[in-house]
Design a protein around this motif. Structure first.
Motif, PDB file in Angstrom:
ATOM      1  N   PRO A   2       1.665 -21.159 -51.251  1.00  0.00           N
ATOM      2  CA  PRO A   2       2.603 -22.650 -50.525  1.00  0.00           C
ATOM      3  C   PRO A   2       2.264 -22.734 -49.459  1.00  0.00           C
ATOM      4  O   PRO A   2       1.977 -22.564 -48.414  1.00  0.00           O
ATOM      5  N   LEU A   3       1.684 -24.439 -48.961  1.00  0.00           N
ATOM      6  CA  LEU A   3       1.328 -24.488 -48.124  1.00  0.00           C
ATOM      7  C   LEU A   3       2.132 -24.154 -47.058  1.00  0.00           C
ATOM      8  O   LEU A   3       3.628 -25.369 -47.017  1.00  0.00           O
ATOM      9  N   ARG A   4       2.259 -23.939 -45.984  1.00  0.00           N
ATOM     10  CA  ARG A   4       3.858 -23.895 -44.570  1.00  0.00           C
ATOM     11  C   ARG A   4       3.251 -24.520 -43.769  1.00  0.00           C
ATOM     12  O   ARG A   4       4.681 -25.374 -43.362  1.00  0.00           O
TER      13      ARG A   4
ATOM     14  N   SER B  64      -0.135 -10.029 -45.737  1.00  0.00           N
ATOM     15  CA  SER B  64       0.862  -9.213 -47.108  1.00  0.00           C
ATOM     16  C   SER B  64       1.391 -10.356 -47.605  1.00  0.00           C
ATOM     17  O   SER B  64       1.994 -10.845 -48.326  1.00  0.00           O
ATOM     18  N   ASN B  65       2.053 -11.790 -46.648  1.00  0.00           N
ATOM     19  CA  ASN B  65       2.494 -13.101 -46.617  1.00  0.00           C
ATOM     20  C   ASN B  65       2.039 -13.775 -46.389  1.00  0.00           C
ATOM     21  O   ASN B  65       2.568 -15.030 -47.247  1.00  0.00           O
ATOM     22  N   VAL B  66       1.401 -13.769 -45.291  1.00  0.00           N
ATOM     23  CA  VAL B  66       1.065 -15.510 -44.467  1.00  0.00           C
ATOM     24  C   VAL B  66      -0.501 -15.081 -45.090  1.00  0.00           C
ATOM     25  O   VAL B  66      -1.486 -13.944 -44.705  1.00  0.00           O
ATOM     26  N   THR B  67      -1.488 -16.738 -45.026  1.00  0.00           N
ATOM     27  CA  THR B  67      -3.040 -16.375 -45.278  1.00  0.00           C
ATOM     28  C   THR B  67      -3.192 -17.553 -44.093  1.00  0.00           C
ATOM     29  O   THR B  67      -2.518 -18.902 -44.242  1.00  0.00           O
ATOM     30  N   GLN B  68      -3.532 -17.172 -43.347  1.00  0.00           N
ATOM     31  CA  GLN B  68      -4.477 -18.400 -42.093  1.00  0.00           C
ATOM     32  C   GLN B  68      -5.577 -18.465 -42.752  1.00  0.00           C
ATOM     33  O   GLN B  68      -6.826 -17.910 -42.712  1.00  0.00           O
ATOM     34  N   CYS B  69      -5.973 -21.057 -42.544  1.00  0.00           N
ATOM     35  CA  CYS B  69      -7.684 -20.544 -42.686  1.00  0.00           C
ATOM     36  C   CYS B  69      -7.671 -21.352 -41.763  1.00  0.00           C
ATOM     37  O   CYS B  69      -7.020 -22.265 -41.241  1.00  0.00           O
ATOM     38  N   GLN B  70      -9.296 -21.892 -41.793  1.00  0.00           N
ATOM     39  CA  GLN B  70      -9.485 -22.978 -40.123  1.00  0.00           C
ATOM     40  C   GLN B  70     -10.486 -23.771 -41.319  1.00  0.00           C
ATOM     41  O   GLN B  70     -11.046 -23.082 -42.330  1.00  0.00           O
ATOM     42  N   ALA B  71     -10.505 -25.029 -40.924  1.00  0.00           N
ATOM     43  CA  ALA B  71     -12.108 -25.328 -42.527  1.00  0.00           C
ATOM     44  C   ALA B  71     -11.910 -27.013 -40.812  1.00  0.00           C
ATOM     45  O   ALA B  71     -11.162 -27.331 -39.735  1.00  0.00           O
ATOM     46  N   THR B  72     -13.346 -27.595 -40.838  1.00  0.00           N
ATOM     47  CA  THR B  72     -14.343 -27.973 -39.936  1.00  0.00           C
ATOM     48  C   THR B  72     -14.541 -29.394 -40.836  1.00  0.00           C
ATOM     49  O   THR B  72     -15.089 -29.303 -41.833  1.00  0.00           O
ATOM     50  N   LEU B  73     -14.199 -30.232 -40.513  1.00  0.00           N
ATOM     51  CA  LEU B  73     -15.478 -31.997 -40.990  1.00  0.00           C
ATOM     52  C   LEU B  73     -16.381 -32.657 -39.985  1.00  0.00           C
ATOM     53  O   LEU B  73     -16.485 -32.527 -38.915  1.00  0.00           O
TER      54      LEU B  73
ATOM     55  N   LEU C 144      -5.885 -26.171 -38.682  1.00  0.00           N
ATOM     56  CA  LEU C 144      -5.498 -24.539 -38.808  1.00  0.00           C
ATOM     57  C   LEU C 144      -4.261 -24.982 -39.943  1.00  0.00           C
ATOM     58  O   LEU C 144      -3.196 -25.836 -39.935  1.00  0.00           O
ATOM     59  N   ALA C 145      -4.435 -24.325 -40.950  1.00  0.00           N
ATOM     60  CA  ALA C 145      -3.447 -24.550 -41.860  1.00  0.00           C
ATOM     61  C   ALA C 145      -2.678 -22.724 -42.733  1.00  0.00           C
ATOM     62  O   ALA C 145      -3.377 -21.592 -41.671  1.00  0.00           O
ATOM     63  N   ALA C 146      -1.443 -22.788 -42.189  1.00  0.00           N
ATOM     64  CA  ALA C 146      -0.827 -21.266 -42.767  1.00  0.00           C
ATOM     65  C   ALA C 146      -0.334 -21.628 -43.941  1.00  0.00           C
ATOM     66  O   ALA C 146       0.759 -22.580 -44.182  1.00  0.00           O
ATOM     67  N   PHE C 147       0.171 -20.719 -44.903  1.00  0.00           N
ATOM     68  CA  PHE C 147       0.071 -20.671 -46.110  1.00  0.00           C
ATOM     69  C   PHE C 147       0.524 -19.403 -46.608  1.00  0.00           C
ATOM     70  O   PHE C 147       0.695 -18.154 -46.394  1.00  0.00           O
ATOM     71  N   GLY C 148       1.877 -19.285 -46.795  1.00  0.00           N
ATOM     72  CA  GLY C 148       3.043 -18.304 -46.892  1.00  0.00           C
ATOM     73  C   GLY C 148       3.792 -18.127 -48.885  1.00  0.00           C
ATOM     74  O   GLY C 148       4.338 -19.011 -49.020  1.00  0.00           O
ATOM     75  N   LYS C 149       3.367 -17.400 -48.465  1.00  0.00           N
ATOM     76  CA  LYS C 149       4.444 -16.605 -50.095  1.00  0.00           C
ATOM     77  C   LYS C 149       5.656 -16.365 -49.575  1.00  0.00           C
ATOM     78  O   LYS C 149       6.537 -15.990 -48.747  1.00  0.00           O
TER      79      LYS C 149
ATOM     80  N   LEU D 191       1.600 -31.553 -39.194  1.00  0.00           N
ATOM     81  CA  LEU D 191       2.960 -31.362 -40.699  1.00  0.00           C
ATOM     82  C   LEU D 191       3.426 -29.626 -41.035  1.00  0.00           C
ATOM     83  O   LEU D 191       2.324 -28.704 -41.336  1.00  0.00           O
ATOM     84  N   GLU D 192       4.794 -30.087 -40.985  1.00  0.00           N
ATOM     85  CA  GLU D 192       5.887 -28.567 -41.074  1.00  0.00           C
ATOM     86  C   GLU D 192       5.838 -28.734 -43.337  1.00  0.00           C
ATOM     87  O   GLU D 192       6.891 -30.219 -43.241  1.00  0.00           O
ATOM     88  N   LEU D 193       5.898 -27.932 -43.758  1.00  0.00           N
ATOM     89  CA  LEU D 193       6.379 -28.626 -45.188  1.00  0.00           C
ATOM     90  C   LEU D 193       7.559 -27.880 -45.467  1.00  0.00           C
ATOM     91  O   LEU D 193       7.514 -26.343 -45.516  1.00  0.00           O
ATOM     92  N   ILE D 194       8.461 -28.565 -45.933  1.00  0.00           N
ATOM     93  CA  ILE D 194       9.735 -27.606 -46.119  1.00  0.00           C
ATOM     94  C   ILE D 194      10.254 -27.645 -48.072  1.00  0.00           C
ATOM     95  O   ILE D 194      10.600 -26.264 -48.060  1.00  0.00           O
ATOM     96  N   ALA D 195      10.101 -28.357 -48.483  1.00  0.00           N
ATOM     97  CA  ALA D 195      10.199 -28.641 -50.332  1.00  0.00           C
ATOM     98  C   ALA D 195       9.156 -27.672 -50.269  1.00  0.00           C
ATOM     99  O   ALA D 195       7.169 -27.939 -49.920  1.00  0.00           O
TER     100      ALA D 195
END
Length: 274
Positions: free
Chosen positions: A60-62, A88-97, A108-113, A218-222
């Motif tokens: 999920p996106l955090r 082990s829990n968090v995947t970090q990624c970057q993207a460019t347009l 930049l985005a952080a995705f966390g289990k 933007l931080e996702l809670i749900a």
């Protein structure tokens, strides 16, 4: 190309076509820019998962942070995403347009289990008391008067005033959703909708003056996904202006699901030319 088609194309990276109608002033609407960057990152993580098994799924996106480097216009844009680290829990990624070889936005985005934790604090900010969305008329799309992307989003304002009305108010509240309802809402849809409202401080200006987002987090809670949020969902929205001086304004925003669950927290730095 529909919004769904653009997001699906962005997930594969490379060159995609941004359809006319998605502008805000001279540039592509920032919420769409953020959604495309997120789609590219999720697509890259999914590709890595399929080829290496790490991560075993797209978590999920955090949090996502977008920097708007320059204006992009409808037409071809190039998306590139890179996974920076799979932990082990968090995947970090970057993207460019990019457009015409120039960088126009980065993210930049952080995705966390999910993981076990003894810490549990309920959100301290409850949803605003708003009338039912169906009881409020959505802002219309009026050619050459409202932003073009109003063709695709429904904004139902309750608190605050219209932009450039010389108001003493500097906060906004209401409901936000999509005009064409998808089968379900994704994280990309939430990113798009979170940026759909005009910046709250613009209502204080007495007459038109341009303004644009500089940075946005933007931080996702749900957790937003096909099993949890139907496409007909409208999010309750409240934006607060924290400060404005020297041509820059700073706001924070919260969005809630219809049942009152906090969905996301947003913070923006905005340039104001007036």
């Amino acid at each position: 190309m529909s919004l769904t088609s653009m997001l699906e194309a962005a997930a594969h990276g490379g060159t995609i076509e941004v359809e006319p109608g998605w502008t805000q002033g001279r540039a592509i609407f920032g919420g769409l820019t953020g959604a495309l960057l997120l789609a590219a990152m999720k697509g890259r993580i999914a590709e890595l998962s399929a080829t290496t098994g790490k991560p075993d799924t797209v978590p999920p996106l955090r949090s996502i942070t977008v920097s708007f480097v320059g204006p992009a216009t409808p037409g071809p844009v190039e998306l590139a995403a890179e996974v920076l680290r799979v932990g082990s829990n968090v995947t970090q990624c970057q993207a460019t347009l990019r457009q015409s070889g120039e960088v126009v936005a980065t993210a930049l985005a952080a995705f966390g289990k999910h993981r076990e934790s003894a810490l549990s604090v309920a959100p301290t900010h409850g949803a605003p008391a708003l009338p039912e969305p169906s009881s409020i008329e959505a802002f219309p799309y009026i050619e050459k008067l409202t932003p073009e992307f109003y063709q695709f989003v429904e904004l139902r304002q309750v608190g605050g005033q219209m932009p450039f009305s010389g108001s003493d108010s500097h906060d906004i509240s209401g409901w936000t959703g999509l005009r064409e309802k998808p089968q379900h809402l994704s994280e990309e849809h939430l990113v798009l909708l979170a940026d759909a409202w005009p910046p709250a401080p613009l209502q204080m200006l007495d007459g038109f003056a341009p303004g644009s987002s500089l940075t946005w987090t933007l931080e996702l809670i749900a957790e937003i996904g096909p099993q949890s949020v139907p496409g007909t969902t409208d999010f309750a929205y409240r934006a607060t202006t924290d400060s404005a001086r020297d041509g820059y304004a700073h706001t924070h925003t919260m969005l809630w699901l219809p049942g009152g669950e906090l969905a996301a927290i947003s913070r923006q730095s905005i340039t104001i030319f007036g």
